[in-house]
Design an enzyme around this catalytic site. Structure first.
Site, PDB file in Angstrom:
ATOM      1  N   GLY A  45       0.733  -1.337   0.195  1.00 28.40           N
ATOM      2  CA  GLY A  45      -0.046   0.145   0.053  1.00 28.40           C
ATOM      3  C   GLY A  45       0.878   1.247   0.003  1.00 28.40           C
ATOM      4  O   GLY A  45       1.903   1.103   0.339  1.00 28.40           O
TER       5      GLY A  45
ATOM      6  N   GLN B  67       3.105  10.052   0.805  1.00 28.75           N
ATOM      7  CA  GLN B  67       4.468   9.400   0.869  1.00 28.75           C
ATOM      8  C   GLN B  67       5.188   9.724  -0.404  1.00 28.75           C
ATOM      9  O   GLN B  67       6.309   9.405  -0.408  1.00 28.75           O
ATOM     10  CB  GLN B  67       4.161   7.796   0.967  1.00 28.75           C
TER      11      GLN B  67
ATOM     12  N   CYS C  77       6.365   0.094   6.927  1.00 27.22           N
ATOM     13  CA  CYS C  77       5.913   1.309   6.293  1.00 27.22           C
ATOM     14  C   CYS C  77       7.172   1.774   5.382  1.00 27.22           C
ATOM     15  O   CYS C  77       8.254   1.751   5.641  1.00 27.22           O
ATOM     16  CB  CYS C  77       5.494   2.486   6.995  1.00 27.22           C
ATOM     17  N   LEU C  78       6.800   2.037   3.899  1.00 27.07           N
ATOM     18  CA  LEU C  78       7.972   2.571   3.129  1.00 27.07           C
ATOM     19  C   LEU C  78       8.699   3.738   3.581  1.00 27.07           C
ATOM     20  O   LEU C  78       9.687   3.793   3.155  1.00 27.07           O
ATOM     21  CB  LEU C  78       7.334   2.543   1.562  1.00 27.07           C
TER      22      LEU C  78
ATOM     23  N   HIS D 150      -3.876   1.770   7.845  1.00 26.53           N
ATOM     24  CA  HIS D 150      -2.552   2.315   7.734  1.00 26.53           C
ATOM     25  C   HIS D 150      -2.413   3.574   6.952  1.00 26.53           C
ATOM     26  O   HIS D 150      -2.024   4.622   6.970  1.00 26.53           O
ATOM     27  CB  HIS D 150      -1.610   1.163   7.365  1.00 26.53           C
ATOM     28  N   GLU D 151      -2.952   2.973   5.775  1.00 18.42           N
ATOM     29  CA  GLU D 151      -3.046   4.089   4.456  1.00 18.42           C
ATOM     30  C   GLU D 151      -3.862   5.444   4.450  1.00 18.42           C
ATOM     31  O   GLU D 151      -3.442   6.691   4.392  1.00 18.42           O
ATOM     32  CB  GLU D 151      -3.229   3.505   3.097  1.00 18.42           C
TER      33      GLU D 151
ATOM     34  N   HIS E 245      -2.178   7.956   6.739  1.00 22.46           N
ATOM     35  CA  HIS E 245      -1.309   8.698   6.099  1.00 22.46           C
ATOM     36  C   HIS E 245      -2.001   9.903   5.653  1.00 22.46           C
ATOM     37  O   HIS E 245      -1.070  11.073   5.509  1.00 22.46           O
ATOM     38  CB  HIS E 245      -0.564   7.941   4.869  1.00 22.46           C
TER      39      HIS E 245
END
Ligand code: ZN
Length: 198
Positions: free
Chosen positions: A51, A56, A111-112, A153-154, A157
């Protein structure tokens, strides 16, 4: 941007102010939104993510892309998993969590934007999720399993929240040294990868 036949993909790292803004709703889905979604799907793939949210990649819009694996279906299952797993990678605009289950479960999240750090986050087990796809189709499903986890999670963000904000004191303590290294590193460098252009 291209470098020696390779395209450059970049993810904002923890410490970036771009990760801390409240993202703006997407209005009309035009070519620039489609291009952003395409670029985000590529970025997610290059970094092996499941995701990614627009902040991001430095963009202040409520757009997420998901690539939750088909075999992640939870034991209990959910209508959202039935309908959506197998249709990814896919982009969604203006996602909204309509309701949360009372039951909560732990899961080791990554997380990226927080590379190489994983920690246990406790979140609701199920959610009712509403979003629109790029063709304007509005979907609403009860979602469980890794899909629900990833959506929460997304969506966080988009509100400037990162999973490391949600850790217990013990988990924060456990990853403190790694976090400090990342904070120093992240302030000076971007998280960049290259992929051969097609
Ligand atoms: Zn993330």
């Amino acid at each position: 941007m291209f470098f020696g036949g390779k395209r450059r993909y970049q993810v904002e790292l923890l410490g970036s102010e771009k990760l801390r803004r409240i993202a703006r709703p997407v209005g009309v889905v035009d070519d620039s939104i489609r291009e952003l979604a395409e670029n985000m799907i590529c970025t997610m793939e290059v970094f092996n993510g499941i995701g990614l949210a627009a902040p991001q990649v430095g963009v202040d819009l409520r757009l997420i892309v998901l690539d939750v694996p088909e075999d992640s279906r939870s034991e209990a299952g959910s209508p959202g998993e039935d309908a959506l797993l197998g249709t990814f990678p896919r982009a969604f605009i203006n996602p909204e969590i309509v309701s949360y289950s009372g039951a909560q479960v732990p899961y080791n999240e990554g997380c990226l934007s927080v590379p190489d750090i994983f920690a246990e986050v406790i979140r609701p087990e199920k959610i009712v999720w509403r979003a629109a796809d790029l063709d304007g189709k509005v979907i609403e499903y009860e979602c469980g399993g890794l899909l629900a986890r990833c959506i929460m999670h997304e969506t966080d963000h988009l509100d400037g929240r990162i999973f490391v904000d949600l850790l217990s004191d013990a988990e924060k303590q456990r990853i403190a040294a790694k976090m400090e290294r990342l904070n120093k590193f992240g302030a000076r460098h971007n998280y960049v990868r290259y992929k051969k252009s097609l």
